[in-house]
Design a protein around this motif. Sequence first.
Motif, PDB file in Angstrom:
ATOM      1  N   VAL A 142      -3.478   0.506  -3.192  1.00 57.86           N
ATOM      2  CA  VAL A 142      -3.191  -0.787  -2.888  1.00 57.86           C
ATOM      3  C   VAL A 142      -2.941  -1.639  -3.986  1.00 57.86           C
ATOM      4  N   SER A 154     -11.122  -1.696   0.057  1.00 56.33           N
ATOM      5  CA  SER A 154     -10.818  -0.870  -1.111  1.00 56.33           C
ATOM      6  C   SER A 154     -12.169  -0.560  -1.990  1.00 56.33           C
ATOM      7  N   LEU A 198      -6.679  -4.389   3.872  1.00 56.17           N
ATOM      8  CA  LEU A 198      -6.526  -3.397   2.880  1.00 56.17           C
ATOM      9  C   LEU A 198      -7.193  -3.429   1.457  1.00 56.17           C
ATOM     10  N   ALA A 252       0.665  -1.204   0.020  1.00 57.94           N
ATOM     11  CA  ALA A 252      -0.012   0.148   0.173  1.00 57.94           C
ATOM     12  C   ALA A 252       0.924   1.207   0.150  1.00 57.94           C
TER      13      ALA A 252
END
Length: 375
Positions: free
Chosen positions: A223, A261, A257, A213
């Motif tokens: 990411v 998104s 992560l 990231a």
Amino acid sequence: MSMGITIAGGGLGGLTLARVLHRHGIDAVVYEREASRSARRQGGSLDLHPESGQRALAEAGLGGRFRSEARPEGEEHRILDPTGRTLVHHEPQPGSFSGRPEIDRSVLRDLLLDSLPDDMVVWKRRLVAATPRPDEGWDLTFDGGHRASCDILIGADGARSVVRSLLADVELSHVATLVELHIEEVDRRHPDLAELVGPGNLWCVGVNQILAAQRLGVGSLRVGISLRADDRPIDTYRNKRALLDMFGDWDPRLTALIEASDSAPTPRLIETMPIGTRWASRPGVTLIGDAAHLMPPVGEGANQAMLDGAELASRLAANPDDPDSAIRAYEEGMFARIHPIAEMSARVQAMMLSPTAAEDIVRFFTAQPAEPSFG
């Protein structure tokens, strides 16, 4: 001064070339396939190297503008293992521009575009063919039937360069797959992820795969998932659930992560040209950037493309009466410069996606605390 120069491609290399030519009073036109400067995302953040990207900007007269836009704190990087254990945490000297400060690719592109006359870049012109004229120069055909001609054609048209075919027959190799996602307004919406990544880059390194990231100046995270090349259809990587399954045994703080998104996963094949690719110089045509030396995206591509543009422009400005000699001199210098960089980039790419990646990367960063990029 007019040499009848056309630059195919308005990326960082092509725009640097145009800017340095403009500073020397040399006319050129840039044909760019995108519809406008804001037609699509321009990728993530770049670390500009003093000996290449920053040097090119200095020759473009944009060093001061770069310093006002760059983020030295973006050099910070953290490397974790799949359990979330910290392996490396590099923190740059606060406010120092002595290393490789980060700048968003979109900001850097705008900086270059703003330094050029409006009519120097022609948008929505994707080159599809270039044919030699009977005397000298080139007839150009663009998607949609638009046509133009030029005396000197410079291919800055990327990995799938049309201009490259005029000089070399090159077969690209698929070396990895990169999947990109984005998290908007991360500080407000996902403060835990903002803290995890910090102001720069985060690398979570597993066996044959990396979850990374990168903080952008606009307050978002880019990411990236890097995976070894395989035979799976690329559409496999467009499904967030399938991606999460690939990281099923990783710490949920890391796979968050992917969960957080906002964008659909966007996969692309990472391809490279053979190391040591050269061509016999041909009058009135040459290549810069990925068109000339496509390498893995480990931090050198944009820097070398910009330096290509600056060096070619300087050669042409120094020898305006014999542009073919200027092109030959540029190519010989570029071939010599790129060869060891391409070898190093291939080694880093292989190291990043290997069964022993974590141990190898820790050794690499301990010896050389400057991060590769997944952009």
